[in-house]
Motif scaffolding. Structure first.
Motif, PDB file in Angstrom:
ATOM      1  N   ALA A  55       7.541   2.382  12.038  1.00 27.02           N
ATOM      2  CA  ALA A  55       8.629   2.490  13.001  1.00 27.02           C
ATOM      3  C   ALA A  55       9.333   3.830  12.821  1.00 27.02           C
ATOM      4  CB  ALA A  55       9.618   1.348  12.782  1.00 27.02           C
ATOM      5  N   PRO A  56      10.058   4.272  13.833  1.00 25.47           N
ATOM      6  CA  PRO A  56      10.807   5.522  13.689  1.00 25.47           C
ATOM      7  C   PRO A  56      11.784   5.434  12.513  1.00 25.47           C
ATOM      8  CG  PRO A  56      10.798   4.806  15.977  1.00 25.47           C
ATOM      9  CD  PRO A  56      10.192   3.691  15.172  1.00 25.47           C
ATOM     10  N   GLY A  57      11.802   6.483  11.694  1.00 25.15           N
ATOM     11  CA  GLY A  57      12.682   6.528  10.534  1.00 25.15           C
ATOM     12  C   GLY A  57      12.064   5.932   9.281  1.00 25.15           C
ATOM     13  N   ALA A  58      10.859   5.359   9.402  1.00 28.33           N
ATOM     14  CA  ALA A  58      10.202   4.796   8.214  1.00 28.33           C
ATOM     15  C   ALA A  58       9.655   5.924   7.351  1.00 28.33           C
ATOM     16  CB  ALA A  58       9.061   3.869   8.645  1.00 28.33           C
ATOM     17  N   PRO A  59       9.586   5.732   6.049  1.00 25.24           N
ATOM     18  CA  PRO A  59       9.010   6.774   5.187  1.00 25.24           C
ATOM     19  C   PRO A  59       7.517   6.925   5.502  1.00 25.24           C
ATOM     20  CG  PRO A  59       9.374   4.769   3.949  1.00 25.24           C
ATOM     21  CD  PRO A  59       9.987   4.557   5.293  1.00 25.24           C
ATOM     22  N   PRO A  60       6.923   8.021   5.107  1.00 24.02           N
ATOM     23  CA  PRO A  60       5.478   8.182   5.332  1.00 24.02           C
ATOM     24  C   PRO A  60       4.690   7.092   4.591  1.00 24.02           C
ATOM     25  CG  PRO A  60       6.480  10.263   4.691  1.00 24.02           C
ATOM     26  CD  PRO A  60       7.529   9.207   4.526  1.00 24.02           C
ATOM     27  N   LEU A  61       3.519   6.799   5.109  1.00 17.54           N
ATOM     28  CA  LEU A  61       2.691   5.746   4.525  1.00 17.54           C
ATOM     29  C   LEU A  61       2.310   6.057   3.088  1.00 17.54           C
ATOM     30  CD1 LEU A  61       1.150   3.087   4.875  1.00 17.54           C
ATOM     31  CD2 LEU A  61      -0.768   4.411   5.753  1.00 17.54           C
ATOM     32  N   ASP A  62       2.041   7.333   2.789  1.00 19.48           N
ATOM     33  CA  ASP A  62       1.628   7.665   1.417  1.00 19.48           C
ATOM     34  C   ASP A  62       2.745   7.401   0.402  1.00 19.48           C
ATOM     35  OD1 ASP A  62       3.122   9.761   2.379  1.00 19.48           O
ATOM     36  OD2 ASP A  62       1.943  11.304   1.374  1.00 19.48           O
ATOM     37  N   VAL A  63       3.995   7.564   0.806  1.00 24.44           N
ATOM     38  CA  VAL A  63       5.129   7.251  -0.081  1.00 24.44           C
ATOM     39  C   VAL A  63       5.163   5.746  -0.345  1.00 24.44           C
ATOM     40  CG1 VAL A  63       7.655   7.236  -0.263  1.00 24.44           C
ATOM     41  CG2 VAL A  63       6.470   9.251   0.656  1.00 24.44           C
ATOM     42  N   TRP A  64       4.960   4.957   0.709  1.00 21.16           N
ATOM     43  CA  TRP A  64       4.935   3.502   0.558  1.00 21.16           C
ATOM     44  C   TRP A  64       3.769   3.071  -0.328  1.00 21.16           C
ATOM     45  CZ3 TRP A  64       1.426  -0.262   2.357  1.00 21.16           C
ATOM     46  CH2 TRP A  64       1.867  -1.581   2.262  1.00 21.16           C
ATOM     47  N   ILE A  78      -4.694  -2.350   8.622  1.00 23.19           N
ATOM     48  CA  ILE A  78      -3.854  -1.661   9.602  1.00 23.19           C
ATOM     49  C   ILE A  78      -3.977  -2.424  10.913  1.00 23.19           C
ATOM     50  CG2 ILE A  78      -3.496   0.478  10.890  1.00 23.19           C
ATOM     51  CD1 ILE A  78      -4.830   1.924   8.474  1.00 23.19           C
ATOM     52  N   THR A  79      -2.854  -2.904  11.427  1.00 19.52           N
ATOM     53  CA  THR A  79      -2.838  -3.636  12.685  1.00 19.52           C
ATOM     54  C   THR A  79      -2.041  -2.833  13.696  1.00 19.52           C
ATOM     55  OG1 THR A  79      -2.898  -5.724  11.481  1.00 19.52           O
ATOM     56  CG2 THR A  79      -2.292  -5.830  13.789  1.00 19.52           C
ATOM     57  N   ALA A  80      -2.709  -2.424  14.771  1.00 16.59           N
ATOM     58  CA  ALA A  80      -2.043  -1.684  15.848  1.00 16.59           C
ATOM     59  C   ALA A  80      -2.060  -2.554  17.096  1.00 16.59           C
ATOM     60  CB  ALA A  80      -2.763  -0.368  16.098  1.00 16.59           C
ATOM     61  N   ARG A  81      -0.938  -2.596  17.786  1.00 21.65           N
ATOM     62  CA  ARG A  81      -0.815  -3.430  18.984  1.00 21.65           C
ATOM     63  C   ARG A  81      -0.638  -2.544  20.210  1.00 21.65           C
ATOM     64  NH1 ARG A  81       1.937  -5.941  14.876  1.00 21.65           N
ATOM     65  NH2 ARG A  81       1.167  -7.998  14.375  1.00 21.65           N
ATOM     66  N   TYR A  82      -1.105  -3.050  21.331  1.00 26.11           N
ATOM     67  CA  TYR A  82      -0.978  -2.291  22.584  1.00 26.11           C
ATOM     68  C   TYR A  82      -0.546  -3.218  23.711  1.00 26.11           C
ATOM     69  CZ  TYR A  82      -5.593  -4.235  23.603  1.00 26.11           C
ATOM     70  OH  TYR A  82      -6.653  -5.077  23.805  1.00 26.11           O
ATOM     71  N   GLY A 119       5.186  -4.040  19.567  1.00 24.37           N
ATOM     72  CA  GLY A 119       5.721  -3.684  18.262  1.00 24.37           C
ATOM     73  C   GLY A 119       4.968  -2.523  17.639  1.00 24.37           C
ATOM     74  N   PRO A 120       5.556  -1.976  16.583  1.00 27.60           N
ATOM     75  CA  PRO A 120       4.929  -0.836  15.919  1.00 27.60           C
ATOM     76  C   PRO A 120       3.692  -1.266  15.129  1.00 27.60           C
ATOM     77  CG  PRO A 120       6.849  -1.543  14.682  1.00 27.60           C
ATOM     78  CD  PRO A 120       6.815  -2.362  15.940  1.00 27.60           C
ATOM     79  N   ALA A 121       2.916  -0.276  14.746  1.00 24.36           N
ATOM     80  CA  ALA A 121       1.750  -0.547  13.904  1.00 24.36           C
ATOM     81  C   ALA A 121       2.242  -1.088  12.567  1.00 24.36           C
ATOM     82  CB  ALA A 121       0.939   0.719  13.715  1.00 24.36           C
ATOM     83  N   ARG A 122       1.408  -1.894  11.959  1.00 24.74           N
ATOM     84  CA  ARG A 122       1.772  -2.549  10.711  1.00 24.74           C
ATOM     85  C   ARG A 122       0.637  -2.370   9.712  1.00 24.74           C
ATOM     86  NH1 ARG A 122       2.447  -9.047   9.851  1.00 24.74           N
ATOM     87  NH2 ARG A 122       0.809  -8.938   8.325  1.00 24.74           N
ATOM     88  N   VAL A 123       0.988  -2.095   8.473  1.00 17.69           N
ATOM     89  CA  VAL A 123       0.009  -1.982   7.395  1.00 17.69           C
ATOM     90  C   VAL A 123       0.357  -3.051   6.373  1.00 17.69           C
ATOM     91  CG1 VAL A 123      -0.971  -0.485   5.636  1.00 17.69           C
ATOM     92  CG2 VAL A 123      -0.197   0.502   7.791  1.00 17.69           C
ATOM     93  N   ALA A 124      -0.621  -3.895   6.065  1.00 19.40           N
ATOM     94  CA  ALA A 124      -0.385  -4.993   5.121  1.00 19.40           C
ATOM     95  C   ALA A 124      -1.332  -4.866   3.944  1.00 19.40           C
ATOM     96  CB  ALA A 124      -0.578  -6.336   5.817  1.00 19.40           C
ATOM     97  N   LEU A 125      -0.811  -5.152   2.783  1.00 15.72           N
ATOM     98  CA  LEU A 125      -1.588  -5.126   1.541  1.00 15.72           C
ATOM     99  C   LEU A 125      -1.693  -6.565   1.055  1.00 15.72           C
ATOM    100  CD1 LEU A 125      -2.905  -3.157  -0.460  1.00 15.72           C
ATOM    101  CD2 LEU A 125      -0.736  -3.095  -1.656  1.00 15.72           C
ATOM    102  N   ALA A 126      -2.941  -7.074   0.935  1.00 14.65           N
ATOM    103  CA  ALA A 126      -3.143  -8.473   0.538  1.00 14.65           C
ATOM    104  C   ALA A 126      -4.441  -8.601  -0.249  1.00 14.65           C
ATOM    105  CB  ALA A 126      -3.187  -9.363   1.777  1.00 14.65           C
TER     106      ALA A 126
END
Length: 132
Positions: A55-64, A78-82, A119-126
């Protein structure tokens, strides 16, 4: 003449249920060790340990990703919605490719899911790594 009994059908049913439980437990205990391990399978989709929203204002993915513990049993999804707008699916694919490149630069492989929705793209770790 009718006698009274302290045992009813409920007691008989409880006894039968207990016997069935003991037989089931005994049969599971006595099966070969190889079969017991073969019955354990990783879930194809488990509950995520951590979720990142692009989402806007989120830290970069590599930091997360640096904040997450590395474990070879974990899968990055990685889940992207359209939406229904023209070109929305291509934009979702481009966003997923961008996030995949960021994850790849951090040394992480990922699977990509592109689906209708909002909604924004989502990255999940499981713990979703498929059995090899």
């Amino acid at each position: 003449m009718k006698g009274t009994s302290s045992f009813g059908w409920q007691t008989s049913l409880a006894d039968l249920a207990l016997i069935l439980f003991m037989l089931s437990a005994a049969s599971l205990h006595n099966r070969p060790a190889g079969q017991a391990k073969a019955d354990l399978h990783a879930s194809a989709r488990s509950e995520p340990l951590a979720v990142y929203h692009a989402a806007p204002g989120a830290p970069p993915l590599d930091v997360w990703l640096e904040q997450q513990a590395a474990d070879p049993r974990q899968q990055l999804t990685i889940t992207a919605r359209y939406g229904a707008a023209p070109g929305a699916r291509d934009a979702a694919l481009a966003e997923a490719a961008r996030l995949l490149a960021e994850a790849g630069a951090h040394g992480r492989a990922a699977r990509i899911v592109v689906e209708p929705g909002a909604g924004p793209a989502r990255v999940a770790l499981a713990y979703d790594v498929p059995e090899r």
